[in-house]
Design a protein around this motif. Structure first.
Motif, PDB file in Angstrom:
ATOM      1  N   UNK A 130      40.844  34.542  42.082  1.00 12.66           N
ATOM      2  CA  UNK A 130      39.563  34.709  41.391  1.00 12.66           C
ATOM      3  C   UNK A 130      38.921  36.049  41.669  1.00 12.66           C
ATOM      4  N   UNK A 131      38.925  36.451  42.932  1.00 10.53           N
ATOM      5  CA  UNK A 131      38.334  37.745  43.297  1.00 10.53           C
ATOM      6  C   UNK A 131      39.115  38.895  42.681  1.00 10.53           C
ATOM      7  N   UNK A 132      40.440  38.823  42.734  1.00 10.43           N
ATOM      8  CA  UNK A 132      41.265  39.895  42.162  1.00 10.43           C
ATOM      9  C   UNK A 132      40.981  40.046  40.666  1.00 10.43           C
ATOM     10  N   UNK A 133      40.963  38.930  39.942  1.00  4.95           N
ATOM     11  CA  UNK A 133      40.730  39.001  38.494  1.00  4.95           C
ATOM     12  C   UNK A 133      39.297  39.424  38.178  1.00  4.95           C
ATOM     13  N   UNK A 134      38.338  38.925  38.927  1.00  7.24           N
ATOM     14  CA  UNK A 134      36.938  39.323  38.703  1.00  7.24           C
ATOM     15  C   UNK A 134      36.783  40.822  38.876  1.00  7.24           C
ATOM     16  N   UNK A 135      37.257  41.341  39.982  1.00  3.28           N
ATOM     17  CA  UNK A 135      37.077  42.767  40.268  1.00  3.28           C
ATOM     18  C   UNK A 135      37.993  43.661  39.433  1.00  3.28           C
ATOM     19  N   UNK A 136      38.990  43.086  38.809  1.00  4.81           N
ATOM     20  CA  UNK A 136      39.822  43.879  37.899  1.00  4.81           C
ATOM     21  C   UNK A 136      39.152  44.014  36.536  1.00  4.81           C
ATOM     22  N   UNK A 137      38.583  42.915  36.047  1.00  2.00           N
ATOM     23  CA  UNK A 137      38.046  42.902  34.686  1.00  2.00           C
ATOM     24  C   UNK A 137      36.551  43.164  34.579  1.00  2.00           C
ATOM     25  N   UNK A 138      35.812  43.045  35.686  1.00  2.00           N
ATOM     26  CA  UNK A 138      34.364  43.216  35.618  1.00  2.00           C
ATOM     27  C   UNK A 138      33.868  44.109  36.751  1.00  2.00           C
ATOM     28  N   UNK A 139      33.013  45.038  36.411  1.00  3.29           N
ATOM     29  CA  UNK A 139      32.380  45.883  37.418  1.00  3.29           C
ATOM     30  C   UNK A 139      31.050  45.235  37.778  1.00  3.29           C
ATOM     31  N   UNK A 156      38.218  47.534  40.480  1.00  2.00           N
ATOM     32  CA  UNK A 156      39.476  48.282  40.438  1.00  2.00           C
ATOM     33  C   UNK A 156      40.229  47.877  39.178  1.00  2.00           C
ATOM     34  N   UNK A 157      40.044  48.606  38.074  1.00  3.02           N
ATOM     35  CA  UNK A 157      40.628  48.201  36.794  1.00  3.02           C
ATOM     36  C   UNK A 157      42.097  48.584  36.615  1.00  3.02           C
ATOM     37  N   UNK A 158      42.735  49.129  37.617  1.00  2.00           N
ATOM     38  CA  UNK A 158      44.111  49.618  37.496  1.00  2.00           C
ATOM     39  C   UNK A 158      45.086  48.580  38.053  1.00  2.00           C
ATOM     40  N   UNK A 159      46.179  48.334  37.296  1.00  2.00           N
ATOM     41  CA  UNK A 159      47.251  47.477  37.796  1.00  2.00           C
ATOM     42  C   UNK A 159      48.306  48.356  38.455  1.00  2.00           C
ATOM     43  N   UNK A 160      48.757  47.984  39.627  1.00  2.00           N
ATOM     44  CA  UNK A 160      49.834  48.667  40.319  1.00  2.00           C
ATOM     45  C   UNK A 160      50.686  47.603  40.997  1.00  2.00           C
ATOM     46  N   UNK A 161      51.855  47.976  41.444  1.00  7.10           N
ATOM     47  CA  UNK A 161      52.850  47.018  41.931  1.00  7.10           C
ATOM     48  C   UNK A 161      52.284  46.080  42.999  1.00  7.10           C
ATOM     49  N   UNK A 162      51.613  46.628  43.976  1.00  9.64           N
ATOM     50  CA  UNK A 162      51.107  45.803  45.077  1.00  9.64           C
ATOM     51  C   UNK A 162      50.048  44.810  44.586  1.00  9.64           C
ATOM     52  N   UNK A 163      49.263  45.227  43.606  1.00 11.45           N
ATOM     53  CA  UNK A 163      48.241  44.325  43.059  1.00 11.45           C
ATOM     54  C   UNK A 163      48.919  43.172  42.317  1.00 11.45           C
ATOM     55  N   UNK A 164      49.983  43.484  41.565  1.00 13.73           N
ATOM     56  CA  UNK A 164      50.750  42.442  40.882  1.00 13.73           C
ATOM     57  C   UNK A 164      51.387  41.505  41.893  1.00 13.73           C
ATOM     58  N   UNK A 165      51.968  42.050  42.960  1.00 12.01           N
ATOM     59  CA  UNK A 165      52.584  41.210  43.988  1.00 12.01           C
ATOM     60  C   UNK A 165      51.569  40.251  44.594  1.00 12.01           C
ATOM     61  N   UNK A 166      50.401  40.779  44.892  1.00 12.33           N
ATOM     62  CA  UNK A 166      49.346  39.954  45.459  1.00 12.33           C
ATOM     63  C   UNK A 166      48.951  38.847  44.486  1.00 12.33           C
TER      64      UNK A 166
END
Length: 129
Positions: A68-77, A89-99
């Protein structure tokens, strides 16, 4: 489930120093990531040790809140939330996907474990005297 929590813990621990720059709040981003890593690691050990409904509920709370926190902070400031820093943090990177994958698998597995543990308990007769 435990493996997903371990992935969550490792990724958060590795990236905790990178979150030291995050501004706002009375809790640093680095500390927030370190706490998440520790809680996920402890939840993994609890699941492996006890494998009961309480352990699965804990695993779901840890993994589900992380997703929930990852998706909230990815899609909403949302900015600073009380003591929490602005983690947008609106950027997707490998480690974020792994998490996200690890946390998501752990959350789904925790729900399944919770449901199956409840069914197994209903089938087991109560011990006599």
């Amino acid at each position: 489930m435990a493996a997903g929590l371990v992935v969550d813990a490792v990724v958060h621990w590795m990236y905790a120093p990178d979150m030291a720059y995050v501004q706002g709040g009375s809790i640093s981003g680095e500390l927030l990531f370190q706490v998440q890593a520790a809680v996920a690691g402890v939840a993994a050990v609890i699941v492996l040790t006890y494998a009961n409904r309480w352990a699965y509920a804990l695993a779901f709370m840890v993994a589900g809140s992380a997703v929930g926190a990852l998706l909230l902070y990815h899609y909403a400031d949302v900015g600073v939330l009380g003591p929490l820093p602005d983690m947008y943090d609106p950027v997707w990177y490998t480690e974020k996907w792994l998490s996200l994958v690890g946390e998501g698998i752990a959350a789904v597995a925790a729900v399944a474990g919770f449901a199956l543990a409840g069914r197994a308990r209903e089938r087991d007769p109560e011990p006599v005297g």
